[in-house]
Design an enzyme around this catalytic site. Structure first.
Site, short mmCIF file in Angstrom:
data_model
loop_
_atom_site.label_atom_id
_atom_site.label_comp_id
_atom_site.label_asym_id
_atom_site.label_seq_id
_atom_site.Cartn_x
_atom_site.Cartn_y
_atom_site.Cartn_z
N ARG A 84 0.79 -1.22 0.00
CA ARG A 84 0.00 0.00 0.00
C ARG A 84 0.83 1.27 0.00
O ARG A 84 0.58 2.18 -0.80
CB ARG A 84 -0.96 -0.01 1.21
CG ARG A 84 -2.21 -0.85 1.00
CD ARG A 84 -2.73 -1.46 2.28
NE ARG A 84 -1.77 -2.43 2.77
CZ ARG A 84 -1.74 -3.72 2.36
NH1 ARG A 84 -2.62 -4.13 1.49
NH2 ARG A 84 -0.85 -4.56 2.84
N THR A 85 1.82 1.38 0.88
CA THR A 85 2.60 2.61 0.94
C THR A 85 3.38 2.82 -0.35
O THR A 85 3.35 3.91 -0.94
CB THR A 85 3.58 2.58 2.14
OG1 THR A 85 2.84 2.34 3.34
CG2 THR A 85 4.33 3.89 2.25
N LYS A 112 25.36 -4.58 -2.08
CA LYS A 112 26.82 -4.72 -2.10
C LYS A 112 27.46 -4.11 -0.86
O LYS A 112 28.67 -4.22 -0.67
CB LYS A 112 27.40 -4.04 -3.34
CG LYS A 112 26.84 -4.56 -4.66
CD LYS A 112 27.37 -3.72 -5.83
CE LYS A 112 26.77 -4.14 -7.15
NZ LYS A 112 27.25 -3.29 -8.27
N ARG A 133 11.73 3.83 2.95
CA ARG A 133 11.38 2.86 3.99
C ARG A 133 12.61 2.03 4.29
O ARG A 133 13.25 1.49 3.38
CB ARG A 133 10.23 1.94 3.58
CG ARG A 133 10.03 0.80 4.58
CD ARG A 133 8.76 0.04 4.37
NE ARG A 133 7.59 0.85 4.71
CZ ARG A 133 6.34 0.39 4.69
NH1 ARG A 133 6.10 -0.87 4.35
NH2 ARG A 133 5.34 1.19 5.02
N HIS A 161 5.80 6.53 11.14
CA HIS A 161 5.25 6.42 9.79
C HIS A 161 4.31 7.61 9.61
O HIS A 161 3.09 7.46 9.62
CB HIS A 161 4.50 5.10 9.66
CG HIS A 161 4.22 4.67 8.25
ND1 HIS A 161 4.34 5.51 7.17
CD2 HIS A 161 3.81 3.46 7.74
CE1 HIS A 161 4.02 4.85 6.06
NE2 HIS A 161 3.71 3.60 6.39
#
Length: 343
Positions: A84-85, A112, A133, A161
């Site tokens: 959703r986000t 890496k 995120r 959030h």
């Protein structure tokens, strides 16, 4: 499978998180230059963005969008899974005429061993804003410390959030036509938070945003090992918000105006045995909803596992799918405010 954080890996290599700086506003609506936590949101910007999210909803329903963000590029950087986000930010940008560059841990140089600072500086040279995120709490502030472009926190581990909190407030207002209760002679609006309150970054941001409104009472219901962190309870108490941690779901459902349910976050546990001790601790079903007010709403940031039964989905008080849709409108408003000059 469980996801364990190893702070020694290069992906999560960071210097100490820089101290919070007082937000500087360059416009009348107090649009933040970065959106990493609720502290970045002033009451004026909150009011503005709630109104504009409603405008964005009307725009999408009538025309599908516009081109105000044409030639703007958003970096969508997700080092944790998201549906959703991630998709709502991408859809928001595309509906406003912009473009999106998507980055994840496995397909980028983070795999890496590149640090979050170097990745941020790279993307800031290509894009106009970065949505991030990351599984490490404080990662968004680290990105801000080196970025020349706006950083929007889409979830930093168990931290915050903020855009979810904004869409949650928008949903409460849409469903109940108000937030809190200004008339001191009337009962306060009761917001019951149920589930993993320890690890749930959505509820950490939501209670901070709710503290900006008068006439709010917050009830916390969680397994003891997943209770709301004491430091957050103390922070909200200092702001004069009434909080209760001693009620059961059966006791609280009768007086609840907003039931905000969260899943127990399996990926945050150190062992599967610890998770199994609390898995399935609660379930909101049609039988429970018979005890709830006729005018109330049930919300969930999703995804859900078993904490809301599918037999609640057809209940008109079930708002979680409308809440999900509201995420796109709110993120359209946020991106527009941060990327269009002189709003």
């Amino acid at each position: 499978s469980l996801f364990f954080l190893d702070s020694s890996t290069a992906l999560f290599r960071m210097s100490s998180v820089p101290p919070n700086k007082k937000q500087k506003y360059e416009n009348e609506n107090e649009v933040p230059s970065n959106l990493t936590a609720v502290k970045d949101i002033s009451k004026k910007y909150l009011s503005f963005v709630l109104d504009d999210a409603e405008n964005m909803k009307s725009l999408v329903l009538s025309k599908g969008g516009d081109d105000r963000l044409k030639h703007k590029v958003l970096a969508s950087v997700f080092y944790e899974p998201s549906t959703r986000t991630s998709c709502s930010f991408q859809a928001a940008m595309l509906r406003l005429g912009g473009s999106v560059v998507c980055v994840n841990e496995k397909d980028s140089s983070a795999f890496k061993g590149e640090s979050i600072k170097d990745t941020t500086q790279t993307l800031a040279s290509y894009c106009d804003a970065i949505v991030l995120r990351h599984p490490m709490k404080g990662s968004a502030d680290v990105a801000v410390s080196v970025s020349s472009k706006p950083i929007i926190n889409a979830g930093d581990g168990t931290g915050e959030h903020p855009t979810q909190a904004l869409l949650d407030i928008f949903t409460i207002k849409s469903e109940l036509k108000k937030i809190g209760e200004e008339d001191i002679k009337k009962p306060k609006m009761v917001i019951t938070l149920l589930g993993d309150l320890k690890n749930g970054r959505t509820v950490h941001s939501l209670v901070r945003l709710l503290s900006l409104y008068p006439g709010v009472k917050i009830i916390y219901i969680a397994p003891s090992i997943l209770a709301m962190p004491v430091e957050i309870i103390n922070e909200i108490e200092a702001l004069g918000v009434e909080q209760i941690s001693s009620m059961t779901l059966e006791e609280a459902i009768h007086i609840t105006d907003v039931l905000y349910v969260t899943r127990i976050q399996k990926e945050r546990f150190e062992s599967i045995d610890e998770y199994d001790k609390v898995a399935g601790s609660y379930c909101v079903d049609a039988a429970l909803m018979k005890k709830a007010k006729k005018e109330m709403t049930v919300m969930h940031p999703l995804p859900r596992l078993g904490e809301i039964s599918t037999d609640v989905d057809t209940d008109p008080r079930a708002a979680y799918f409308r809440q999900m849709e509201n995420g796109m409108y709110m993120r359209m408003a946020i991106l527009s405010s941060m990327l269009v000059k002189n709003i």
